[in-house]
Design a protein around this motif. Structure first.
Motif, PDB file in Angstrom:
ATOM      1  N   TYR A   1       0.791  -1.226   0.000  1.00 27.07           N
ATOM      2  CA  TYR A   1       0.000   0.000   0.000  1.00 27.07           C
ATOM      3  C   TYR A   1       0.828   1.283   0.000  1.00 27.07           C
ATOM      4  CZ  TYR A   1       0.783  -0.544   5.042  1.00 27.07           C
ATOM      5  OH  TYR A   1       1.342  -0.725   6.265  1.00 27.07           O
TER       6      TYR A   1
ATOM      7  N   PHE B   1      -0.467   3.872  -2.468  1.00 25.28           N
ATOM      8  CA  PHE B   1      -1.754   4.457  -2.063  1.00 25.28           C
ATOM      9  C   PHE B   1      -1.570   5.471  -0.929  1.00 25.28           C
ATOM     10  CE2 PHE B   1      -2.909   0.187  -3.668  1.00 25.28           C
ATOM     11  CZ  PHE B   1      -3.632   0.613  -4.785  1.00 25.28           C
TER      12      PHE B   1
ATOM     13  N   GLN C   1      -0.032   8.534  -2.528  1.00 32.14           N
ATOM     14  CA  GLN C   1      -1.061   9.177  -3.349  1.00 32.14           C
ATOM     15  C   GLN C   1      -2.025   9.964  -2.464  1.00 32.14           C
ATOM     16  OE1 GLN C   1      -3.263   6.343  -5.628  1.00 32.14           O
ATOM     17  NE2 GLN C   1      -3.841   7.836  -7.168  1.00 32.14           N
ATOM     18  N   ASP C   2      -2.368   9.417  -1.332  1.00 36.62           N
ATOM     19  CA  ASP C   2      -3.250  10.112  -0.404  1.00 36.62           C
ATOM     20  C   ASP C   2      -2.565  11.336   0.210  1.00 36.62           C
ATOM     21  OD1 ASP C   2      -5.721  10.290   1.152  1.00 36.62           O
ATOM     22  OD2 ASP C   2      -4.441   9.761   2.863  1.00 36.62           O
TER      23      ASP C   2
ATOM     24  N   ASP D   1      -3.150  12.174  -8.700  1.00 31.41           N
ATOM     25  CA  ASP D   1      -3.887  11.256  -9.569  1.00 31.41           C
ATOM     26  C   ASP D   1      -3.156   9.927  -9.667  1.00 31.41           C
ATOM     27  OD1 ASP D   1      -5.759  13.228 -10.096  1.00 31.41           O
ATOM     28  OD2 ASP D   1      -4.648  13.986 -11.834  1.00 31.41           O
ATOM     29  N   ASP D   2      -3.816   8.961 -10.324  1.00 30.95           N
ATOM     30  CA  ASP D   2      -3.227   7.635 -10.476  1.00 30.95           C
ATOM     31  C   ASP D   2      -1.974   7.643 -11.347  1.00 30.95           C
ATOM     32  OD1 ASP D   2      -5.135   6.496  -8.878  1.00 30.95           O
ATOM     33  OD2 ASP D   2      -6.443   5.932 -10.548  1.00 30.95           O
ATOM     34  N   ASP D   3      -1.882   8.540 -12.284  1.00 31.23           N
ATOM     35  CA  ASP D   3      -0.756   8.533 -13.221  1.00 31.23           C
ATOM     36  C   ASP D   3       0.323   9.570 -12.889  1.00 31.23           C
ATOM     37  OD1 ASP D   3      -2.342  10.694 -13.773  1.00 31.23           O
ATOM     38  OD2 ASP D   3      -2.328  10.432 -15.946  1.00 31.23           O
ATOM     39  N   ASP D   4       0.330  10.081 -11.688  1.00 32.25           N
ATOM     40  CA  ASP D   4       1.331  11.066 -11.284  1.00 32.25           C
ATOM     41  C   ASP D   4       2.673  10.368 -11.044  1.00 32.25           C
ATOM     42  OD1 ASP D   4       2.724  13.220 -10.346  1.00 32.25           O
ATOM     43  OD2 ASP D   4       1.369  13.648  -8.672  1.00 32.25           O
TER      44      ASP D   4
ATOM     45  N   VAL E   1       4.371   9.935  -7.414  1.00 35.90           N
ATOM     46  CA  VAL E   1       3.897   8.901  -6.472  1.00 35.90           C
ATOM     47  C   VAL E   1       4.901   7.758  -6.429  1.00 35.90           C
ATOM     48  CG1 VAL E   1       2.100   7.198  -6.028  1.00 35.90           C
ATOM     49  CG2 VAL E   1       1.481   9.516  -6.700  1.00 35.90           C
TER      50      VAL E   1
END
Length: 107
Positions: free
Chosen positions: A18, A21, A24-25, A30-33, A36
């Motif tokens: 995780y 995640f 990211q939080d 975003d998912d594609d950054d 991250v």
């Protein structure tokens, strides 16, 4: 001694599923950054890097005061830093908790 080794391996690998995640939080990304992945790698790598820096010193301490007290200090420190990581609210606090965790994990 076997259970102590189990706690070390759990502390090392618990973050891997995780880490992205969590970062990211923290970033609100975003998912594609691409940042991250960078910070997730930094978070994961901070743990073994700190072990590299402190394992020799823990071994020297164990030679002086004994293995059992040293292992107990390591277990209590790991407990404290896992709780500290759980309450991390930003990236520097999370990485700091992971670095501080290896200060106590020397096996």
């Amino acid at each position: 001694l076997g259970l102590i080794q189990l706690t070390e391996s759990m502390a090392i690998t618990q973050i891997l599923p995780y880490a992205a995640f969590v970062i990211q939080d923290f970033l609100g990304a975003d998912d594609d950054d691409p940042t991250v992945g960078y910070y997730a790698g930094l978070l994961s790598a901070s743990f073994p890097f700190a072990q590299f820096l402190t394992s020799y010193h823990w071994g020297a301490l164990a030679d002086k005061v004994g293995r059992r007290p040293t292992l107990m200090m390591g277990l209590c420190g790991t407990l404290f830093t896992l709780i500290m990581f759980g309450f991390a609210v930003n990236i520097p606090m999370a990485i700091g908790a992971r670095l501080f965790m290896w200060v106590f994990q020397w096996e």
